[in-house]
Design a protein around this motif. Structure first.
Motif, PDB file in Angstrom:
ATOM      1  N   SER A   5      -8.283   8.124   8.787  1.00  0.00           N
ATOM      2  CA  SER A   5      -8.033   7.347   9.947  1.00  0.00           C
ATOM      3  C   SER A   5      -7.651   6.317   9.088  1.00  0.00           C
ATOM      4  O   SER A   5      -7.883   5.981   8.029  1.00  0.00           O
ATOM      5  N   ALA A   6      -7.169   4.876   9.825  1.00  0.00           N
ATOM      6  CA  ALA A   6      -6.530   3.750   9.480  1.00  0.00           C
ATOM      7  C   ALA A   6      -8.388   3.187   8.497  1.00  0.00           C
ATOM      8  O   ALA A   6      -8.676   2.797   9.914  1.00  0.00           O
ATOM      9  N   THR A   7      -7.923   2.680   7.163  1.00  0.00           N
ATOM     10  CA  THR A   7      -8.351   1.956   6.842  1.00  0.00           C
ATOM     11  C   THR A   7      -8.328   0.713   5.725  1.00  0.00           C
ATOM     12  O   THR A   7      -6.987   0.450   5.561  1.00  0.00           O
ATOM     13  N   ALA A  49       0.904  -1.224  -0.039  1.00  0.00           N
ATOM     14  CA  ALA A  49      -0.186  -0.134   0.075  1.00  0.00           C
ATOM     15  C   ALA A  49       0.291   1.178  -0.403  1.00  0.00           C
ATOM     16  O   ALA A  49       1.752   1.681   0.870  1.00  0.00           O
ATOM     17  N   THR A  50       0.537   2.250  -0.495  1.00  0.00           N
ATOM     18  CA  THR A  50       1.498   3.571  -1.099  1.00  0.00           C
ATOM     19  C   THR A  50       0.090   4.820  -0.645  1.00  0.00           C
ATOM     20  O   THR A  50      -0.670   4.578  -0.491  1.00  0.00           O
ATOM     21  N   GLN A  51       0.711   5.402   0.335  1.00  0.00           N
ATOM     22  CA  GLN A  51      -0.400   6.303   0.604  1.00  0.00           C
ATOM     23  C   GLN A  51      -0.064   7.819  -0.150  1.00  0.00           C
ATOM     24  O   GLN A  51       0.636   7.226  -0.902  1.00  0.00           O
ATOM     25  N   ASN A  96      -5.794  12.536  -4.212  1.00  0.00           N
ATOM     26  CA  ASN A  96      -6.110  10.669  -4.058  1.00  0.00           C
ATOM     27  C   ASN A  96      -6.193  10.152  -5.076  1.00  0.00           C
ATOM     28  O   ASN A  96      -6.475  10.071  -6.616  1.00  0.00           O
ATOM     29  N   ASP A  97      -5.070   9.979  -4.905  1.00  0.00           N
ATOM     30  CA  ASP A  97      -3.855   9.242  -5.656  1.00  0.00           C
ATOM     31  C   ASP A  97      -3.086   8.266  -4.878  1.00  0.00           C
ATOM     32  O   ASP A  97      -2.117   7.613  -5.127  1.00  0.00           O
ATOM     33  N   THR A 151      -5.047   1.980  -8.260  1.00  0.00           N
ATOM     34  CA  THR A 151      -4.902   3.664  -8.273  1.00  0.00           C
ATOM     35  C   THR A 151      -6.020   4.232  -8.258  1.00  0.00           C
ATOM     36  O   THR A 151      -7.524   4.166  -7.882  1.00  0.00           O
ATOM     37  N   GLY A 152      -5.950   5.680  -7.622  1.00  0.00           N
ATOM     38  CA  GLY A 152      -7.031   6.733  -7.058  1.00  0.00           C
ATOM     39  C   GLY A 152      -7.509   6.666  -6.335  1.00  0.00           C
ATOM     40  O   GLY A 152      -8.537   7.060  -5.890  1.00  0.00           O
ATOM     41  N   LEU A 153      -6.777   6.049  -4.921  1.00  0.00           N
ATOM     42  CA  LEU A 153      -7.711   6.022  -3.436  1.00  0.00           C
ATOM     43  C   LEU A 153      -7.662   7.122  -2.948  1.00  0.00           C
ATOM     44  O   LEU A 153      -6.246   7.779  -2.903  1.00  0.00           O
TER      45      LEU A 153
END
Length: 276
Positions: free
Chosen positions: A261-263, A202-204, A214-215, A254-256
């Motif tokens: 908060s932690a999800t 996972a990439t912040q 939103n990336d 992508t595009g998240l």
């Protein structure tokens, strides 16, 4: 229509009682097109309800209506003899060949299954054993991949499972969808092979000033045996039909949005059948 059998020749054979004594027949159909071929055997006074074929191609027919008999025919439909004449309370129901034996469901009270050794060469034949099953099976008898005997118990709305050698009850299968079952059978299926995955990273999301972009993304590598995937913060909406197709060994989501908060995200990879 009573018992239906796929013959050794690949045709569908149907035991039909007709509209009354003397109107019954064994009909043949093309298994692919469903086209009617002919009435293979007709009965002048009987109503056939049970039907089975042995490895040599001989046919066994259970009939009712004066008298109740188990008849043997050769592969051309020529009568060879009367295997058994049943009593008025022993109407022959479903027939099944298993392990070179002929199983005959009767309407005894309590119900029995009479077992005859094959080939039947002398008439009448003597059962090698009688299984006291009880219940109310008419033509629904089959043997499962576990080599047990399965019987559709009509009045009790269940399928009873028996050891065919000892006659011992193994278990009863009940379900709200099993109501007055008349038949039972098995089909060959291909076991579901779940896809495999390697690692997920996972990439912040990045930020522009103090605003999160939103990336955010999730990269999954080492995927094998999959063709579609679904993802989300829960799995309630996951379906194979709405899943996203992919090829190769990687999935990139992508595009998240950056969560407040932690999800936790769930990703399901499908194997092409939607079953696993």
């Amino acid at each position: 229509t009573e018992q239906i059998v796929i013959g050794n020749d690949g045709l569908v054979y149907v035991a039909s009682e007709g509209t009354g004594a003397g109107s019954g027949f064994i009909a043949r159909y093309n298994a692919t097109s469903g086209a009617f071929i002919d009435n293979f055997i007709s009965f002048p006074s009987y109503q056939p309800n049970g039907l089975a074929q042995d490895a040599a191609g001989n046919w066994y027919v259970g009939t009712r209506n004066s008298p109740n008999e188990i008849l043997k025919y050769n592969s051309s439909g020529v009568l060879q003899g009367v295997v058994a004449t049943m009593g008025t309370t022993q109407i022959g129901g479903g027939l099944k060949v298993f392990n070179n034996e002929l199983y005959v469901v009767t309407t005894d009270s309590p119900q029995t299954v009479k077992v005859y050794s094959l080939p039947v060469t002398s008439f009448p034949a003597t059962p090698v054993r009688t299984l006291n099953t009880g219940g109310s099976t008419y033509v629904g008898i089959a043997f499962g991949p576990d080599n047990n005997m399965y019987m559709a118990d009509f009045n009790n709305s269940r399928v009873s499972v028996w050891n065919p050698t000892t006659g011992t009850l193994v278990r009863n299968l009940t379900n709200s969808s099993i109501t007055n079952p008349h038949g039972v059978g098995f089909t060959t299926c291909t076991p579901c092979t779940p896809p495999t995955v390697g690692t997920a990273v996972a990439t912040q999301a990045t930020c522009t000033g103090s605003t999160a972009n939103n990336d955010a993304k999730i990269d999954i590598s080492g995927v094998s045996g999959g063709d579609k995937y679904s993802y989300g913060t829960d799995t309630t909406s996951f379906t194979y039909a709405s899943a996203t197709s992919f090829t190769g060994a990687t999935i990139s989501i992508t595009g998240l949005a950056n969560p407040s908060s932690a999800t936790t995200y769930y990703v399901r990879v499908y194997n092409g059948s939607g079953l696993c």
